[in-house]
Enzyme design. Sequence first.
Site, PDB file in Angstrom:
ATOM      1  N   ARG A   1       0.816  -1.215   0.000  1.00  0.00           N
ATOM      2  CA  ARG A   1       0.000   0.000   0.000  1.00  0.00           C
ATOM      3  C   ARG A   1       0.848   1.262   0.000  1.00  0.00           C
ATOM      4  O   ARG A   1       0.565   2.218  -0.741  1.00  0.00           O
ATOM      5  CB  ARG A   1      -0.900  -0.006   1.251  1.00  0.00           C
ATOM      6  CG  ARG A   1      -1.957  -1.092   1.229  1.00  0.00           C
ATOM      7  CD  ARG A   1      -2.578  -1.245   2.604  1.00  0.00           C
ATOM      8  NE  ARG A   1      -1.654  -1.952   3.476  1.00  0.00           N
ATOM      9  CZ  ARG A   1      -1.940  -3.061   4.155  1.00  0.00           C
ATOM     10  NH1 ARG A   1      -3.152  -3.560   4.105  1.00  0.00           N
ATOM     11  NH2 ARG A   1      -1.039  -3.647   4.921  1.00  0.00           N
TER      12      ARG A   1
ATOM     13  N   ARG B   1      12.174  -0.737   7.585  1.00  0.00           N
ATOM     14  CA  ARG B   1      12.591  -1.223   8.904  1.00  0.00           C
ATOM     15  C   ARG B   1      14.107  -1.296   8.908  1.00  0.00           C
ATOM     16  O   ARG B   1      14.715  -1.616   7.886  1.00  0.00           O
ATOM     17  CB  ARG B   1      12.079  -2.640   9.161  1.00  0.00           C
ATOM     18  CG  ARG B   1      10.709  -2.722   9.779  1.00  0.00           C
ATOM     19  CD  ARG B   1      10.690  -2.288  11.256  1.00  0.00           C
ATOM     20  NE  ARG B   1       9.363  -2.393  11.824  1.00  0.00           N
ATOM     21  CZ  ARG B   1       8.393  -1.475  11.706  1.00  0.00           C
ATOM     22  NH1 ARG B   1       8.613  -0.357  11.048  1.00  0.00           N
ATOM     23  NH2 ARG B   1       7.207  -1.659  12.264  1.00  0.00           N
TER      24      ARG B   1
ATOM     25  N   GLU C   1      17.982   0.557  16.212  1.00  0.00           N
ATOM     26  CA  GLU C   1      17.509   1.875  16.679  1.00  0.00           C
ATOM     27  C   GLU C   1      16.955   1.769  18.101  1.00  0.00           C
ATOM     28  O   GLU C   1      16.435   0.722  18.473  1.00  0.00           O
ATOM     29  CB  GLU C   1      16.448   2.434  15.709  1.00  0.00           C
ATOM     30  CG  GLU C   1      15.180   1.616  15.622  1.00  0.00           C
ATOM     31  CD  GLU C   1      14.232   2.119  14.514  1.00  0.00           C
ATOM     32  OE1 GLU C   1      14.680   2.341  13.375  1.00  0.00           O
ATOM     33  OE2 GLU C   1      13.041   2.265  14.826  1.00  0.00           O
TER      34      GLU C   1
ATOM     35  N   HIS D   1      12.609   7.636  12.995  1.00  0.00           N
ATOM     36  CA  HIS D   1      11.456   6.747  12.795  1.00  0.00           C
ATOM     37  C   HIS D   1      10.142   7.512  12.984  1.00  0.00           C
ATOM     38  O   HIS D   1       9.333   7.176  13.862  1.00  0.00           O
ATOM     39  CB  HIS D   1      11.532   5.540  13.745  1.00  0.00           C
ATOM     40  CG  HIS D   1      10.724   4.369  13.272  1.00  0.00           C
ATOM     41  ND1 HIS D   1      11.082   3.057  13.477  1.00  0.00           N
ATOM     42  CD2 HIS D   1       9.543   4.308  12.588  1.00  0.00           C
ATOM     43  CE1 HIS D   1      10.168   2.253  12.970  1.00  0.00           C
ATOM     44  NE2 HIS D   1       9.219   2.994  12.408  1.00  0.00           N
ATOM     45  N   ILE D   2       9.948   8.517  12.121  1.00  0.00           N
ATOM     46  CA  ILE D   2       8.760   9.380  12.267  1.00  0.00           C
ATOM     47  C   ILE D   2       7.879   9.391  11.017  1.00  0.00           C
ATOM     48  O   ILE D   2       7.035  10.277  10.868  1.00  0.00           O
ATOM     49  CB  ILE D   2       9.164  10.840  12.618  1.00  0.00           C
ATOM     50  CG1 ILE D   2      10.127  11.426  11.553  1.00  0.00           C
ATOM     51  CG2 ILE D   2       9.762  10.910  14.012  1.00  0.00           C
ATOM     52  CD1 ILE D   2      10.309  12.936  11.678  1.00  0.00           C
TER      53      ILE D   2
HETATM   54  C1  8YV Z   1       5.263   3.353  13.941  1.00  0.00           C
HETATM   55  C2  8YV Z   1       5.860   1.910  11.927  1.00  0.00           C
HETATM   56  O1  8YV Z   1       5.465   4.673  14.287  1.00  0.00           O
HETATM   57  O2  8YV Z   1       3.598   1.335  11.737  1.00  0.00           O
HETATM   58  C3  8YV Z   1       4.767   0.973  11.650  1.00  0.00           C
HETATM   59  O3  8YV Z   1       5.064  -0.191  11.311  1.00  0.00           O
HETATM   60  O4  8YV Z   1       6.978   1.646  11.706  1.00  0.00           O
HETATM   61  C4  8YV Z   1       5.555   3.268  12.486  1.00  0.00           C
HETATM   62  O5  8YV Z   1       4.456   3.804  11.829  1.00  0.00           O
HETATM   63  C5  8YV Z   1       6.004   2.526  14.902  1.00  0.00           C
HETATM   64  O6  8YV Z   1       6.237   1.222  14.534  1.00  0.00           O
HETATM   65  C6  8YV Z   1       5.225   2.525  16.193  1.00  0.00           C
HETATM   66  O7  8YV Z   1       5.942   1.867  17.137  1.00  0.00           O
END
Ligand code: 8YV
Length: 331
Positions: free
Chosen positions: A158, A241, A270, A288-289
């Site tokens: 998506r 990731r 991280e 990671h934002i």
């Molecule tokens: C999150 C993400 O902020 O949704 C996911 O898989 O990587 C991010 O959107 C994060 O994982 C929340 O812990």
Amino acid sequence: MTDKPKVLVARKTFDDVVERLRAHFEVESNEADEVWSQDQLIERLQGMSGVYITGSEKIDARLLDACPGLRAVCTMAVGYNNIDVPACSARGVLVSNAPDVLTETTADFGFALMMATARRITESEHFLRRGEWRKWSYDMFAGSDVHGATLAILGMGRIGQAIARRGHLGFGMPVIYHNRSQLAPEIAAPLGAQWVEKDELLRRADHLLIVVPYSPAAHHMVGERELALMKPSATLTNIARGGVVDDAALARALAAGTIAAAGLDVFEGEPQVHAGLLAARNVVLTPHIASASIPTRRAMSHLAVDNLIAALSGGTPPTALNPEVLNRSPA
Ligand code: 8YV
């Protein structure tokens, strides 16, 4: 005394999200937003029927065996590589994630990070803030174009499709992608997206966007060999990731000029970041934002709560990953 089921909110979230849970459950919430070890999480899960988690909490067989009362694990993330779903299914524990609600926000960020990387935005800002801007020059922070350049997408779920749409319709970019499965022609055509082998993707990319979910098979999918296939003018952006890219190999490639620049929102290990990446001039780093807009984080959190309420109240969790466990009679 109450006979409401107990649930744990493992990380701080919006107050009204916790309030919604309080209407159904006895709730304990990590209001201090401490990062618990797995043993601390196990301790807090004693007597709990459900848990609201994020991408950071590890749910595996050891935890499940130590928390036999647990019936539902609901994450506010779309990625669920921190959850052993088969182990949950084997114990009748419902698992849900939070897809769809973050797709467009995450695609916006991926595109922004790619543009910042190509146009050297943070590097030039740091130069300005250091007081080094004395005069204009013809090639000062000259980067690469985004419009019309080849957008190469690794992983075409998506979020990959939402990025392709931005590139193709908004920036006139030819779009190539690599994914295990190919898109149906009626989905690929409006995105202008052409499937290619992974090595061809890397060779042809002007801007490589990595959006493949993490799995053991995706570990170091982009490492030294793959980086060496890329153009020296190319950029790499990773919003997937940590672990999909070999960060040590990437740091070497950035230092050697194997590729021009990288934009990274996710990292191996991280919140630690590889020293070679921190030292690199030609890299844009964010913590990671990618999904971090207020409306989207709210939507992700509420979706996790929708799932938790349904799972523990005999309803149908909207985004369950193993809905089959609900049809089983309890052991
Ligand atoms: C999150 C993400 O902020 O949704 C996911 O898989 O990587 C991010 O959107 C994060 O994982 C929340 O812990």
